[in-house]
Design a protein around this motif. Structure first.
Motif, PDB file in Angstrom:
ATOM      1  N   LEU A  12      -8.755  15.066  -1.547  1.00 34.21           N
ATOM      2  CA  LEU A  12      -8.803  13.617  -1.332  1.00 34.21           C
ATOM      3  C   LEU A  12      -8.317  13.269   0.078  1.00 34.21           C
ATOM      4  N   VAL A  13      -9.146  12.547   0.826  1.00 34.40           N
ATOM      5  CA  VAL A  13      -8.734  12.074   2.158  1.00 34.40           C
ATOM      6  C   VAL A  13      -8.266  10.630   2.006  1.00 34.40           C
ATOM      7  N   ILE A  14      -6.998  10.390   2.286  1.00 38.41           N
ATOM      8  CA  ILE A  14      -6.475   9.019   2.223  1.00 38.41           C
ATOM      9  C   ILE A  14      -6.518   8.438   3.627  1.00 38.41           C
ATOM     10  N   LEU A  15      -7.381   7.456   3.800  1.00 38.76           N
ATOM     11  CA  LEU A  15      -7.548   6.812   5.098  1.00 38.76           C
ATOM     12  C   LEU A  15      -6.684   5.547   5.063  1.00 38.76           C
ATOM     13  N   ASP A  16      -5.542   5.612   5.726  1.00 35.60           N
ATOM     14  CA  ASP A  16      -4.588   4.502   5.665  1.00 35.60           C
ATOM     15  C   ASP A  16      -4.917   3.516   6.790  1.00 35.60           C
ATOM     16  N   GLU A  17      -5.475   2.374   6.412  1.00 29.33           N
ATOM     17  CA  GLU A  17      -5.877   1.370   7.399  1.00 29.33           C
ATOM     18  C   GLU A  17      -4.959   0.151   7.369  1.00 29.33           C
ATOM     19  N   ALA A  18      -3.655   0.397   7.314  1.00 29.07           N
ATOM     20  CA  ALA A  18      -2.696  -0.711   7.264  1.00 29.07           C
ATOM     21  C   ALA A  18      -2.846  -1.648   8.469  1.00 29.07           C
ATOM     22  N   TYR A  19      -3.344  -1.088   9.602  1.00 31.79           N
ATOM     23  CA  TYR A  19      -3.456  -1.884  10.831  1.00 31.79           C
ATOM     24  C   TYR A  19      -4.907  -2.127  11.240  1.00 31.79           C
ATOM     25  N   GLY A  20      -5.821  -1.923  10.300  1.00 29.32           N
ATOM     26  CA  GLY A  20      -7.255  -2.008  10.600  1.00 29.32           C
ATOM     27  C   GLY A  20      -7.664  -3.328  11.228  1.00 29.32           C
ATOM     28  N   SER A  47       0.821  -1.209   0.000  1.00 25.35           N
ATOM     29  CA  SER A  47       0.000   0.000   0.000  1.00 25.35           C
ATOM     30  C   SER A  47       0.856   1.260   0.000  1.00 25.35           C
ATOM     31  N   VAL A  48       2.151   1.158   0.295  1.00 20.93           N
ATOM     32  CA  VAL A  48       3.003   2.360   0.143  1.00 20.93           C
ATOM     33  C   VAL A  48       3.038   2.791  -1.313  1.00 20.93           C
ATOM     34  N   SER A  49       3.039   1.807  -2.199  1.00 16.12           N
ATOM     35  CA  SER A  49       3.045   2.152  -3.623  1.00 16.12           C
ATOM     36  C   SER A  49       1.768   2.927  -3.962  1.00 16.12           C
ATOM     37  N   LEU A  50       0.651   2.524  -3.356  1.00 15.10           N
ATOM     38  CA  LEU A  50      -0.612   3.230  -3.624  1.00 15.10           C
ATOM     39  C   LEU A  50      -0.600   4.647  -3.047  1.00 15.10           C
ATOM     40  N   CYS A  51       0.073   4.850  -1.907  1.00 18.02           N
ATOM     41  CA  CYS A  51       0.235   6.226  -1.375  1.00 18.02           C
ATOM     42  C   CYS A  51       0.921   7.091  -2.420  1.00 18.02           C
ATOM     43  N   ARG A  84      -5.450  -0.545   2.301  1.00 17.92           N
ATOM     44  CA  ARG A  84      -5.288  -1.756   3.112  1.00 17.92           C
ATOM     45  C   ARG A  84      -4.077  -2.530   2.579  1.00 17.92           C
ATOM     46  N   THR A  85      -3.555  -3.403   3.404  1.00 19.33           N
ATOM     47  CA  THR A  85      -2.358  -4.135   2.983  1.00 19.33           C
ATOM     48  C   THR A  85      -2.394  -5.596   3.438  1.00 19.33           C
ATOM     49  N   PHE A  86      -1.693  -6.434   2.729  1.00 20.12           N
ATOM     50  CA  PHE A  86      -1.504  -7.829   3.151  1.00 20.12           C
ATOM     51  C   PHE A  86      -0.216  -7.977   3.972  1.00 20.12           C
ATOM     52  N   SER A  87       0.482  -6.857   4.213  1.00 18.70           N
ATOM     53  CA  SER A  87       1.797  -6.938   4.865  1.00 18.70           C
ATOM     54  C   SER A  87       1.719  -7.220   6.356  1.00 18.70           C
ATOM     55  N   LYS A  88       0.673  -6.758   7.031  1.00 18.34           N
ATOM     56  CA  LYS A  88       0.677  -6.793   8.482  1.00 18.34           C
ATOM     57  C   LYS A  88      -0.137  -7.985   8.978  1.00 18.34           C
ATOM     58  N   ALA A  89      -1.474  -7.873   8.995  1.00 17.33           N
ATOM     59  CA  ALA A  89      -2.298  -8.956   9.555  1.00 17.33           C
ATOM     60  C   ALA A  89      -2.121 -10.259   8.773  1.00 17.33           C
ATOM     61  N   TYR A  90      -1.930 -10.158   7.456  1.00 18.10           N
ATOM     62  CA  TYR A  90      -1.839 -11.367   6.631  1.00 18.10           C
ATOM     63  C   TYR A  90      -0.412 -11.926   6.578  1.00 18.10           C
ATOM     64  N   GLY A  91       0.535 -11.231   7.176  1.00 11.38           N
ATOM     65  CA  GLY A  91       1.896 -11.761   7.265  1.00 11.38           C
ATOM     66  C   GLY A  91       2.606 -11.888   5.924  1.00 11.38           C
ATOM     67  N   LEU A  92       2.318 -10.966   4.979  1.00 15.31           N
ATOM     68  CA  LEU A  92       2.948 -11.083   3.658  1.00 15.31           C
ATOM     69  C   LEU A  92       3.814  -9.861   3.331  1.00 15.31           C
ATOM     70  N   ALA A  93       4.463  -9.292   4.349  1.00 17.78           N
ATOM     71  CA  ALA A  93       5.257  -8.075   4.123  1.00 17.78           C
ATOM     72  C   ALA A  93       6.317  -8.271   3.047  1.00 17.78           C
ATOM     73  N   GLY A  94       6.894  -9.464   2.992  1.00 20.81           N
ATOM     74  CA  GLY A  94       7.964  -9.716   2.029  1.00 20.81           C
ATOM     75  C   GLY A  94       7.459  -9.970   0.620  1.00 20.81           C
ATOM     76  N   VAL A  95       6.162 -10.078   0.467  1.00 14.38           N
ATOM     77  CA  VAL A  95       5.594 -10.434  -0.845  1.00 14.38           C
ATOM     78  C   VAL A  95       5.133  -9.193  -1.609  1.00 14.38           C
ATOM     79  N   ARG A  96       4.798  -8.126  -0.896  1.00 11.30           N
ATOM     80  CA  ARG A  96       4.467  -6.816  -1.443  1.00 11.30           C
ATOM     81  C   ARG A  96       3.134  -6.756  -2.158  1.00 11.30           C
ATOM     82  N   ILE A  97       2.064  -6.591  -1.424  1.00 12.33           N
ATOM     83  CA  ILE A  97       0.764  -6.388  -2.063  1.00 12.33           C
ATOM     84  C   ILE A  97      -0.213  -5.688  -1.104  1.00 12.33           C
ATOM     85  N   GLY A  98      -0.938  -4.717  -1.654  1.00  8.27           N
ATOM     86  CA  GLY A  98      -1.941  -3.984  -0.895  1.00  8.27           C
ATOM     87  C   GLY A  98      -3.003  -3.485  -1.861  1.00  8.27           C
TER      88      GLY A  98
END
Ligand SMILES: *Cc1c(COP(=O)(O)O)cnc(C)c1O
Length: 358
Positions: A179-187, A83-87, A212-226
């Motif tokens: 535009l309001v960017i609501l970053d819910e990386a830890y939602g 999701s950093v790429s999306l920011c 949203r991201t798959f890096s935190k709750a889904y444990g895929l930080a090394g795979v890179r997808i949000g």
């Protein structure tokens, strides 16, 4: 003569690369303590066998699964390489040089960096005394040049979250062309029922983009997808400035497989939340002052002692993240990792007391 680099890049802070010391306990990057489930690893392996083919440009299969899951139409979703790429894509799509971005500070370090690279001025609005977004002050910081406002909910690195009423009042007052960017990386770690889910809000407001991201709750930080959920003109603009094929075949397969493990993800999040509350209580008992957290990390506002504390933890084999002279962010790890951290925190307090007596 060296090729001249853009002069203003020299003024940008370098990213602090978190150390991945072999054998150390890594509580410095808000990663999941456990590797992805075996079936997710198998899905990645199967996708690797088709590694000679480009991935789907728009991650179509994943978008359709997410649309079903979240109850939003497919054009409301766009997938990115984390999701950093999306920011970055949203800033590039909505801001031109001379425009302004508003964010809280401290908040996620990538926001001001991406804005500066795009030639966009940053109005950083200090957090309130309880380490939360000061939404009234952020409203006051909006000018006719403002194009984007970041609300990181829960906030990285403080773990604090804004509640429904405050957020709705804020959204009512933000001009509709900002535009309001609501970053819910830890939602997924939020337990306070007063903290809103951004997706229904995005469906009602054309100027909200939820990340949203798959890096935190889904444990895929090394795979890179949000992914981003927003009105179709917003997702289309973000997709337009994205790097072609940035979301790999492996990442798309991993995210699809991870979504099939909703129950396991929820259970893992529950363990993290229990541990978060345990570590929080233990730190309070040690005499630390710290805000409650809605994320998978805790914030110790240690001020000038931040570097000393993180150095002490590193000496005890636990890597945590110090932010200048503001504080230290500690990721909630496995129970054993957290115990090692608490032992380090305890001996820091004892060592300080001894020094004060001497
Ligand atoms: C971790 C994090 C992200 C997501 O990072 P990716 O790994 O790029 O998906 C986004 N925002 C915040 C505030 C984060 O802490």
């Amino acid at each position: 003569m060296p090729v001249p680099v853009r002069a203003d890049l020299a003024e940008l802070p370098d990213y602090i690369i978190p150390s991945q010391v072999p054998g150390a306990i890594l509580l410095n990057s808000n990663e999941a303590p456990l590797p992805p489930p075996p079936s997710v690893v198998e899905a990645i392996t199967r996708a690797a066998a088709e590694g000679h083919r480009y991935p789907m440009w728009f991650s179509d299969a994943l978008v359709s699964r997410l649309a079903e899951r979240l109850g939003v139409p497919e054009p409301w979703i766009t997938v990115g390489c984390g999701s950093v790429s999306l920011c970055q894509q949203l800033i590039q799509a909505f801001c031109a040089p001379g425009d302004e971005v508003v964010c809280a500070w401290r908040s996620f370090e990538a926001y001001p960096v991406f804005a500066s690279v795009a030639g966009v001025a940053v109005r950083a609005v200090p957090l309130d005394a309880e380490h939360r977004h000061d939404l009234d002050a952020m409203l006051a910081a909006i000018t006719p040049a403002t194009r984007v406002v970041f609300v990181c909910n829960p906030n990285n690195p403080t773990g604090t979250a804004v509640g429904s009423d405050a957020l709705l009042r804020f959204l009512d007052k933000v001009p509709s062309d900002v535009l309001v960017i609501l970053d819910e990386a830890y939602g997924e770690f939020v337990t306070d029922p007063d903290v809103p889910d951004g997706i229904p809000l995005a469906l009602e407001h054309e100027n909200i983009a939820v990340l949203r991201t798959f890096s935190k709750a889904y444990g895929l930080a090394g795979v890179r997808i949000g992914y981003c959920v927003a009105a179709p003109p917003v997702t289309a603009a973000a997709a337009k400035v994205g790097v072609p094929f940035a979301v790999s075949r492996l990442a798309q397969a991993a995210a699809l497989a991870a979504l099939a493990h909703g129950d396991e993800v929820r259970q893992r999040c529950e363990v993290v939340v229990r541990e978060r509350e345990r570590v929080h209580a233990a730190l309070l008992a040690t005499g630390h002052q710290l805000p409650p957290s809605q994320a998978n990390f805790l914030w110790l506002p240690l001020g000038e002692r931040s570097a000393e504390f993180s150095g002490h933890c590193a000496d005890h084999g636990v890597m945590v993240r110090a932010f200048a002279s503001d504080g230290v962010r500690v990721t909630v790890g496995s129970p054993e990792e957290n115990n090692a951290f608490l032992r380090a925190a305890q001996s820091f307090a004892t060592a300080r007391r001894i020094r004060q007596v001497l």
